[in-house]
Design an enzyme around this catalytic site. Sequence first.
Site, PDB file in Angstrom:
ATOM      1  N   TYR A 201      89.189  37.024 -56.813  1.00 52.26           N
ATOM      2  CA  TYR A 201      88.557  36.414 -57.972  1.00 52.26           C
ATOM      3  C   TYR A 201      87.110  36.885 -58.092  1.00 52.26           C
ATOM      4  O   TYR A 201      86.440  37.132 -57.082  1.00 52.26           O
ATOM      5  CB  TYR A 201      88.531  34.888 -57.832  1.00 52.26           C
TER       6      TYR A 201
ATOM      7  N   ARG B  74      98.887  32.486 -51.475  1.00 49.03           N
ATOM      8  CA  ARG B  74      99.324  31.964 -52.779  1.00 49.03           C
ATOM      9  C   ARG B  74     100.216  32.991 -53.460  1.00 49.03           C
ATOM     10  O   ARG B  74      99.865  34.176 -53.540  1.00 49.03           O
ATOM     11  CB  ARG B  74      98.127  31.696 -53.706  1.00 49.03           C
TER      12      ARG B  74
ATOM     13  N   HIS C 151      99.674  34.142 -59.470  1.00 44.66           N
ATOM     14  CA  HIS C 151      99.679  33.108 -60.509  1.00 44.66           C
ATOM     15  C   HIS C 151      98.515  33.305 -61.465  1.00 44.66           C
ATOM     16  O   HIS C 151      97.506  33.920 -61.121  1.00 44.66           O
ATOM     17  CB  HIS C 151      99.599  31.708 -59.893  1.00 44.66           C
TER      18      HIS C 151
ATOM     19  N   HIS D  13      96.070  30.791 -63.841  1.00 48.78           N
ATOM     20  CA  HIS D  13      95.707  29.404 -64.139  1.00 48.78           C
ATOM     21  C   HIS D  13      95.658  29.216 -65.662  1.00 48.78           C
ATOM     22  O   HIS D  13      95.098  30.056 -66.370  1.00 48.78           O
ATOM     23  CB  HIS D  13      94.328  29.078 -63.551  1.00 48.78           C
TER      24      HIS D  13
HETATM   25 FE   LIG Z   1      94.277  30.662 -57.972  1.00 50.29          FE
END
Ligand SMILES: [Fe+3]
Lengths: 195, 236
Positions: B103, B152, B155, B157
């Site tokens: 991110y 994770r 995905h 969000h």
């Molecule tokens: Fe996330």
Amino acid sequence: MTIETKAETTLGITPSQTIGPFFAYALTPRAYGGPELATEQVATDGIAGERIRVEGTVYDGDGLPVGDAMIEIWQADPQGRFHASGNAGFTGFGRAETTSEGRYFFETVRPGGLPGPGGARQAPHLTVSVFARGVLVRLATRIYFSDEAANDGDPVLALVPAGRRDTLIAQRGGDGVFRFDICLQGESETVFFEA
Amino acid sequence: MSLIYPPQSLQAHPLNASPEYKSTLKRAPSQPLILLPHTLSETTGPVFGHVGVAEGDSDLTRQHEGEPLGERIIVTGRVLDEDGRPVPHTLVEIWQANAAGRYVHVRDQHPAPLDPNFTGAGRAVTDADGRYRFVTVKPGAYPWRNHHNAWRPAHIHFSLFGASFLSRVITQMYFPGDPLFKYDPIFQSVTDEKARDRLVSRFDIDTTEPEWALGYQFDIVLRGRNATPLEEPHDH
Ligand SMILES: [Fe+3]
């Protein structure tokens, strides 16, 4: 008046998931230079009414600050009207991320009272949503104001056990600021609603 | 037209107290929630329309000088209410990791490369049929230390408003067939299998564009059912 629904076409809703820790660059992107949809400044120029500031800290069950929460508020204008019902210029919507110390604030106008269930009047309040890493479903609460006599007759506060009502009431300090801490868990846990 | 919000619909959501997801341990309320009557404060909500959404916000591959690395994808679908009616002109906000699973957020310390051509934030407003469309790159899986060897699943969000604050939801879209599903306590926090499946997008060959991008369909169902007020019987 009765309400009729067609049961045969019901779709299940999309389940909620946590906002996670990394939402800021999309939802509260000031530090990233991104466009902000809404901010802590809910009272825009030219809106009549008493300007108020509400601030506080979000805590977890160990009393540690929650530094990755997003708080949204929604409110009526000083006449008790919502944005969709014809007031001009006042959105009534605010969005803030907590600082690394768990702090948030909003600057807005004091909302007016509202009609409530069964003909009762609701005392002025802000509708609050809390999102955070570790929170899987939006936590819904309300902020009432310590100096409102109408709190005593509020039909929603009346649903809350007397010993916990204080967690929904922002206390006005000597500086005029309303203080409202949000405790996700623990001894002074804020009342959250199933809405 | 007005909507009602049956509380039974909320059963699709996870419980905030989902101990396998460790971050919930100190953040889930321990007291029972208090059932709130649906007053004007709840049945209204912000309406954004096109406010604040710029042309190009829905194409995450064109927000910088160059093109981001990764597998280009199209993510599209409809926002519906529980009766299957489209939710038009509603805001959809998304954010995601880059193709390497990193991110842009300052606190993401995963040692995977940042991509100078990818931020990973987008916005769109649904059209009259409730449809939205994003162009982006497929996000990578990333580690997150919830438990030993925790990763994770890939995905995106999603944040949506719908008709009122009762329909406000933040969720995550997943990709079909991800081998990490069974190890992920956030995905598994949704205990009903059918509800969980609604978090998974569907690969769609017709959405896929030749020589350019794979297409995924992801419909989102928000709270709210049609309330048909019946007139009182005439008493004359
Ligand atoms: Fe996330």
